[in-house]
Design a protein around this motif. Structure first.
Motif, PDB file in Angstrom:
ATOM      1  N   GLY A 154       0.831  -1.247   0.025  1.00 33.82           N
ATOM      2  CA  GLY A 154       0.061  -0.011   0.017  1.00 33.82           C
ATOM      3  C   GLY A 154       1.009   1.088  -0.095  1.00 33.82           C
ATOM      4  O   GLY A 154       1.874   1.056   0.165  1.00 33.82           O
ATOM      5  N   PRO A 155       0.310   2.318   0.051  1.00 35.04           N
ATOM      6  CA  PRO A 155       0.995   3.621   0.136  1.00 35.04           C
ATOM      7  C   PRO A 155       2.192   3.759   1.052  1.00 35.04           C
ATOM      8  O   PRO A 155       3.308   4.361   0.897  1.00 35.04           O
ATOM      9  CB  PRO A 155       0.072   4.611   0.266  1.00 35.04           C
ATOM     10  CG  PRO A 155      -1.265   4.160  -0.032  1.00 35.04           C
ATOM     11  CD  PRO A 155      -0.997   2.646   0.271  1.00 35.04           C
ATOM     12  N   GLU A 156       1.847   2.953   2.313  1.00 35.86           N
ATOM     13  CA  GLU A 156       2.836   3.344   3.481  1.00 35.86           C
ATOM     14  C   GLU A 156       3.259   2.103   4.056  1.00 35.86           C
ATOM     15  O   GLU A 156       4.253   2.099   5.060  1.00 35.86           O
ATOM     16  CB  GLU A 156       1.935   3.969   4.606  1.00 35.86           C
ATOM     17  CG  GLU A 156       1.406   5.416   4.214  1.00 35.86           C
ATOM     18  CD  GLU A 156       0.577   5.958   5.259  1.00 35.86           C
ATOM     19  OE1 GLU A 156       0.537   5.376   6.319  1.00 35.86           O
ATOM     20  OE2 GLU A 156       0.493   7.309   5.132  1.00 35.86           O
ATOM     21  N   ALA A 157       2.845   0.771   3.603  1.00 38.70           N
ATOM     22  CA  ALA A 157       3.224  -0.533   4.035  1.00 38.70           C
ATOM     23  C   ALA A 157       3.350  -1.600   3.402  1.00 38.70           C
ATOM     24  O   ALA A 157       2.734  -1.668   2.069  1.00 38.70           O
ATOM     25  CB  ALA A 157       2.612  -0.877   5.558  1.00 38.70           C
ATOM     26  N   VAL A 158       4.236  -2.485   3.469  1.00 42.18           N
ATOM     27  CA  VAL A 158       4.171  -3.762   2.827  1.00 42.18           C
ATOM     28  C   VAL A 158       3.785  -5.051   3.906  1.00 42.18           C
ATOM     29  O   VAL A 158       4.565  -5.011   4.966  1.00 42.18           O
ATOM     30  CB  VAL A 158       5.644  -4.150   2.197  1.00 42.18           C
ATOM     31  CG1 VAL A 158       5.590  -5.472   1.551  1.00 42.18           C
ATOM     32  CG2 VAL A 158       5.871  -3.112   1.249  1.00 42.18           C
ATOM     33  N   THR A 159       2.744  -5.609   3.563  1.00 40.45           N
ATOM     34  CA  THR A 159       2.326  -6.702   4.273  1.00 40.45           C
ATOM     35  C   THR A 159       2.759  -8.096   3.857  1.00 40.45           C
ATOM     36  O   THR A 159       2.342  -8.592   2.624  1.00 40.45           O
ATOM     37  CB  THR A 159       0.972  -6.689   4.741  1.00 40.45           C
ATOM     38  OG1 THR A 159       0.671  -5.383   5.129  1.00 40.45           O
ATOM     39  CG2 THR A 159       0.157  -7.782   5.770  1.00 40.45           C
ATOM     40  N   LEU A 160       3.372  -9.165   4.622  1.00 42.26           N
ATOM     41  CA  LEU A 160       3.627 -10.639   4.519  1.00 42.26           C
ATOM     42  C   LEU A 160       2.699 -11.035   5.236  1.00 42.26           C
ATOM     43  O   LEU A 160       2.606 -11.163   6.426  1.00 42.26           O
ATOM     44  CB  LEU A 160       5.334 -10.765   4.591  1.00 42.26           C
ATOM     45  CG  LEU A 160       6.170  -9.828   4.072  1.00 42.26           C
ATOM     46  CD1 LEU A 160       7.696 -10.179   4.453  1.00 42.26           C
ATOM     47  CD2 LEU A 160       6.148  -9.476   2.599  1.00 42.26           C
ATOM     48  N   THR A 161       2.210 -12.222   4.386  1.00 47.27           N
ATOM     49  CA  THR A 161       1.073 -13.200   5.061  1.00 47.27           C
ATOM     50  C   THR A 161       1.357 -14.665   4.592  1.00 47.27           C
ATOM     51  O   THR A 161       1.664 -14.959   3.438  1.00 47.27           O
ATOM     52  CB  THR A 161      -0.246 -12.783   4.852  1.00 47.27           C
ATOM     53  OG1 THR A 161      -0.615 -11.473   5.250  1.00 47.27           O
ATOM     54  CG2 THR A 161      -1.196 -13.642   5.833  1.00 47.27           C
ATOM     55  N   ALA A 162       1.281 -15.612   5.399  1.00 45.92           N
ATOM     56  CA  ALA A 162       1.215 -16.960   5.118  1.00 45.92           C
ATOM     57  C   ALA A 162       0.229 -17.822   6.194  1.00 45.92           C
ATOM     58  O   ALA A 162       0.002 -17.354   7.117  1.00 45.92           O
ATOM     59  CB  ALA A 162       2.386 -17.828   5.277  1.00 45.92           C
TER      60      ALA A 162
END
Length: 379
Positions: A154-162
């Motif tokens: 997104g504009p302000e963050a990177v999210t990693l999910t599993a």
């Protein structure tokens, strides 16, 4: 006439799993010579004692081991042979990964368009996050997406999910900078990346001060200064709607804050497959299968009602061990409801762990009560 305990080549071929033509080839190669050859007819005969060598030879060739290496293994002791087999398997796996990497790089360059800039992240931080989140993946031929890592920007963050259906881990990273002064990263972007390829790339990522992530139609490029670019392919299956699941968790009934090291050591001291967290009288107890007396009582900060929740050790231990910081916070919702595990001081890494029923046989597959069964739109 051959000795009575010798077998003609046809019978030996059937018992060893090798064809007669393969046996002739290995005889000519010196790897497996017949015990006797009829000087008149040329018929070849093999002894029963040669079966072990023949079967081992076949199995080594099934591993695509070259003939010189096969000969070395056959003539080595068990310990040295095991080491040589491990070395061969590691080489084959490395070669396959390298071929996949080169193929991905080639596909990414076919249309000539540059990769889409996603974010620039701190290399060591990204490597740690990848390794933490990948503990929640699994190999499932029916659902390959469970072996992948979801990347959302997104504009302000990177999210990693599993997720492996019984555990879900997600971590949010703040970009180190925008891709360049002249490029504007996309407002949103999401894809599921192959976990094994990210795991293999983690070493190079860790040794780089910053990593520039670029998206292509077939995967992501991880660009680093002074090192070879890494390519990780995409999985096309739909990733589980974990945001909807998180919104459906329900209210927390019990919250426990405990020293991470103490909890991990108490879990390590258990030899059983099943443990229970027993929250009562302001302390956290750890019980083994059977539900008898508390085997470890840990000083904790507790709010809410008393509660006992059972877990498979293979689900709970990784969830606790990957938490960031010295103290871990557990949010419990009931005996069969997902438990949230996170750092007591930081909120950028969160793991959900699914308990088990007390009477569920340890080690048996779970047909029900997966994390996503608690999301009403994914049942």
């Amino acid at each position: 006439m051959p000795h009575s305990d010798l077998m003609p080549i046809g019978l030996f071929a059937r018992r060893s799993g090798l064809t007669a033509s393969a046996l002739r080839f290995y005889a000519d190669s010196g790897l497996l010579r017949p015990s006797e050859t009829d000087p008149v007819t040329g018929y070849r005969y093999y002894g029963a004692a040669q079966l072990t060598r023949a079967i081992t030879l076949r199995r080594l060739r099934e591993l695509e081991m070259p003939l010189p290496a096969v000969e070395t293994v056959l003539d080595s002791g068990a310990e040295e042979a095991s080491r040589l087999i491990d070395a061969h398997v590691a080489k084959v796996a490395g070669d396959a990964m390298a071929v996949r990497h080169r193929a991905g790089m080639l596909k990414a360059s076919l249309d000539g368009a540059p990769g889409l800039p996603i974010a620039v992240l701190n290399g060591p931080v990204l490597a740690d996050a990848v390794e933490q989140i990948l503990t929640a993946t699994t190999r499932d031929p029916e659902m390959p997406v469970l072996g992948g890592l979801r990347i959302e920007t997104g504009p302000e963050a990177v999210t990693l999910t599993a997720t492996d259906r019984y555990r879900l881990s997600t971590r949010t990273l703040v970009p180190a900078e925008t891709p360049t002064q002249t490029e504007t990263p996309p407002q949103t972007w999401a894809a599921t990346v192959r976990g094994d390829e990210l795991r293999a790339a983690a070493g190079e990522i860790r040794r780089s001060a910053s990593v520039r992530i670029e998206a292509t139609p077939y995967g992501v490029l991880l660009r680093t200064a002074y090192r070879e670019d890494q390519f990780c392919g995409l999985l096309t299956e739909e990733f589980p709607d974990y945001r909807l699941m998180l919104a459906s968790l329900g209210d927390v009934t019990t919250r426990v804050t405990v020293a991470k090291g103490l909890l991990l050591r108490s879990l390590e001291d258990h030899s059983t497959d099943r443990v229970a967290l027993d929250v009562t009288d302001g302390r956290l107890g750890v019980l083994s299968t059977g539900g008898g007396a508390c085997e470890a009582s840990l000083a904790s900060t507790v709010t809410g009602q008393s509660l006992r929740v059972w877990f498979d050790l293979t689900t709970l231990y990784p969830a606790v061990s990957t938490a960031i910081g010295p103290d871990v916070m557990l949010d419990l919702r009931g005996p069969q409801r997902p438990v949230t595990v996170r750092s007591a001081g930081r909120g950028d890494l969160t793991t959900l762990a699914m308990p088990v029923k007390p009477d569920h046989p340890a080690g048996m597959p779970h047909d029900k009560d997966r994390l996503h069964d608690h999301c009403p739109h994914q049942r």
